[in-house]
Design a protein around this motif. Structure first.
Motif, mmCIF file in Angstrom:
data_model
loop_
_atom_site.group_PDB
_atom_site.id
_atom_site.type_symbol
_atom_site.label_atom_id
_atom_site.label_comp_id
_atom_site.label_asym_id
_atom_site.label_seq_id
_atom_site.Cartn_x
_atom_site.Cartn_y
_atom_site.Cartn_z
ATOM 1 N N PHE A 26 6.855 2.705 3.515
ATOM 2 C CA PHE A 26 7.144 2.284 2.144
ATOM 3 C C PHE A 26 8.257 3.106 1.501
ATOM 4 C CE2 PHE A 26 3.033 0.078 2.241
ATOM 5 C CZ PHE A 26 3.417 -1.124 1.684
ATOM 6 N N GLY A 30 11.472 -0.377 -2.387
ATOM 7 C CA GLY A 30 11.270 -0.048 -3.786
ATOM 8 C C GLY A 30 12.322 0.885 -4.319
ATOM 9 N N CYS A 285 4.561 2.710 -9.613
ATOM 10 C CA CYS A 285 5.308 2.040 -8.535
ATOM 11 C C CYS A 285 5.680 3.065 -7.460
ATOM 12 C CB CYS A 285 6.563 1.367 -9.089
ATOM 13 S SG CYS A 285 6.204 -0.018 -10.161
ATOM 14 N N TRP A 289 3.193 2.140 -4.737
ATOM 15 C CA TRP A 289 3.983 0.981 -4.307
ATOM 16 C C TRP A 289 3.584 -0.286 -5.038
ATOM 17 C CZ3 TRP A 289 1.355 3.365 0.128
ATOM 18 C CH2 TRP A 289 2.009 4.548 0.510
ATOM 19 N N ARG A 291 4.448 -3.046 -7.857
ATOM 20 C CA ARG A 291 5.762 -3.666 -8.109
ATOM 21 C C ARG A 291 5.770 -4.210 -9.538
ATOM 22 N NH1 ARG A 291 5.624 -8.369 -3.723
ATOM 23 N NH2 ARG A 291 4.524 -6.900 -2.419
ATOM 24 N N GLY A 374 6.685 -1.534 -4.298
ATOM 25 C CA GLY A 374 7.247 -0.263 -4.758
ATOM 26 C C GLY A 374 8.407 -0.397 -5.713
#
Ligand SMILES: NC(=O)c1ccc[n+]([C@@H]2O[C@H](COP(=O)([O-])OP(=O)(O)OC[C@H]3O[C@@H](n4cnc5c(N)ncnc54)[C@H](O)[C@@H]3O)[C@@H](O)[C@H]2O)c1
Length: 506
Positions: A26, A30, A285, A289, A291, A374
């Motif tokens: 991850f 993001g 976020c 993660w 959004r 993210g």
């Protein structure tokens, strides 16, 4: 038109139906600019909640290719997408609920009716009459044939909220459920504390529930352009974060500001609550993660969408009092009551604004184009910049020319602490460029629709009944005193002034 819908090329990576499996890095998505490493041991695999028959696969199917994403009014929409609206009884929440349900979304929502209570506490009422929620829900079924899954609940009640979210498993959550309005937060300590408690703490609780129950769901959180204030430096109001190529030069040194949060300069204790939300969401976020689109919304004006105009019991509220009324809505009410329009100070203040119908379209486009895991993304949602004194001129002109009124304008001592003349450059590129939004409703068109509705006899009578709530008495200084009149003038009498502000959409 041969152009592709705005969300055609989004993939499973954006889709709330994707369940991430295996070795997902991850940090590569993001907020980070690190590229996701490719290669067998780093492969991203998902399962699809809606199409389990696909087994494990790479998240590369586009919305255009996926049969679960069907063509809707504003691009592809996830069939029967479940959207939960927090604050569904409010001005925007009710309007959006009807719009989404009418387009085939499965709409659920909550509200604790705090807006109704706060307005009553101040001795005012909504100018456009609205029935209670039971009748609203019935009318939605009778007139539009839609069913809304509503629960009365405080957003801060984490137990009940969690149960509802577990039951519905929303694929998108729209968070309107805060106490808005700067003047209400500036009344006294009790009001300032209540606004910040209600807004900041409930949102923080919501983020934790989303982490535990629906981490794939996108959060569309309403912020406001007032988070930025109006910086006297003339710094452009980028969309919440500095653009990637932003560079700071100082003391013979230079470094990148790209992706850093831009400075906020909130304009009241209410706006401060929104800035606090911004940081909490940004962190959520980053840590979990989640959004989110943090939507810096301009001032909304108007009464019209096709759905709310279907029947009097489907109308959305409209407030005109000094605490909750927003500027255009207030001016139209004042014009009808024969009160000169209340411009504060010089009236040179420039604000980002957007009509109700356009704002609703923006929301549909954002709901159907979710961010990546993210990703914390800020969107400036405005369709135009307007000087307050020009807004007064527009309202007066429409009232005088089309409704045979005799509207005047008055300049009042400014109850707020704010610069009355300032630079204003707003960057609003994401909605037009990434999400295909084009404003359709110019201010004078919506103002005319407002006059048409609000000049009906039973509504005119409602303005008269609560006329005393119009003049501002809440001052940022803490003093309780009605603002004195500096000048009364005719519309069109004032020079335009050279500086207009700049809205950068390209
Ligand atoms: N209307 C505008 O011009 C404008 C501009 C910028 C941003 N916003 C933001 O958009 C959002 C919606 O604005 P609006 O004009 O529809 O306001 P609104 O007050 O009409 O709607 C908010 C709704 O949320 C409910 N609510 C508040 N706190 C709650 C809680 N703790 N639990 C459950 N329900 C709760 C209220 O009862 C109300 O029905 C707000 O967050 C506001 O700050 C509005």
């Amino acid at each position: 038109m041969s152009e592709k819908p705005h969300n055609a090329d989004r993939t499973c990576w954006n889709c709330p139906a994707a369940k991430f499996k295996g070795n997902v890095d991850f940090r590569g998505c993001g907020q980070s600019r690190r590229i996701v490493p490719k290669g067998e041991d780093k492969q991203l695999m998902i399962e699809c909640r809606r199409r389990p028959e696909l087994g494990h696969f790479e998240p590369s199917i586009t919305f255009e290719q996926c049969p679960e994403w069907i063509m809707g009014e504003h691009g592809y929409m996830l069939e029967d997408m479940r959207v939960m609206i927090l604050g569904m009884d409010g001005y925007l929440g009710w309007t959006l609920a009807l719009k989404l349900a009418n387009q085939g979304f499965q709409v659920s929502g909550i509200d604790n009716y705090t807006r109704r209570d706060c307005v009553m506490e101040k001795g005012s009422h909504t100018l456009v009459p609205i029935p209670n929620m039971t009748r609203r829900l019935e009318a939605a079924t009778e007139e539009l044939g839609v069913t809304l899954n509503f629960r009365r609940m405080d957003l801060g009640n984490r137990k009940k909220l969690r149960e509802f979210i577990e039951e519905v498993k929303p694929e998108s959550i729209v968070h309107y459920a805060e106490i808005p309005c700067a003047p209400y937060s500036m009344v006294d300590a009790e009001h300032a504390i209540e606004v910040q408690r209600n807004n900041v703490l409930a949102t923080l609780g919501l983020l934790h529930i989303m982490r535990d129950v629906v981490p794939m769901t996108s959060l569309l959180k309403l912020g406001t352009m007032g988070e930025y204030g109006s910086p006297l430096t003339g710094r452009p109001l980028f969309e919440g974060l500095f653009p990637n190529d932003a560079v700071l030069q100082w003391d013979d040194r230079e470094w990148s500001m790209g992706g850093e949060m831009t400075p906020r300069d909130p304009a009241s204790f209410y706006h401060v609550s929104k800035v606090q939300d911004t940081y909490n969401i940004y962190e959520a976020c980053k840590y979990w993660w989640l959004r989110s689109y943090d939507i810096m919304q301009g001032i909304i004006y108007g009464v019209h969408t096709d759905e709310v105009a279907t029947h009097p019991d489907l109308r959305t509220r409209l407030d005109y009092d000094e605490w909750f009324g927003t500027v255009v809505n207030r001016f139209v009410s004042q014009a009808i009551e024969g009160i000169p329009l209340t411009v504060y100070g010089e009236g040179e203040q420039i604000r980002g604004m957007i009509a109700l119908e356009d704002a609703m379209e923006c929301m549909v486009r954002l709901i159907t184009s979710p961010p990546e895991p993210g990703q914390y993304d800020v969107v400036n949602q405005v369709s135009g910049l307007h000087k307050i004194k020009d807004v007064a001129d527009t309202v007066a002109r429409v009232g005088n020319e089309k409704f045979d009124l005799d509207v005047k304008i008055q300049r009042l001592e400014n109850p707020r602490v704010e610069a009355e003349q300032h630079p204003m450059e707003v960057v609003s590129r994401k909605l037009p460029q990434e999400h295909g939004f084009e404003p359709n409703v110019p201010m004078d068109k919506e103002v005319e629709r407002m006059f048409e509705l609000l000049t009906q006899d039973h509504i005119k009578q409602r303005i008269k009944e609560k006329k005393h709530v119009i003049m501002p008495k809440t001052r940022w200084s803490g003093e309780k005193k009605e603002s004195g009149v500096l000048e009364v003038y005719q519309p069109g009498e004032k020079e335009k002034g050279e500086y207009e502000g700049k809205l950068d959409t390209e």
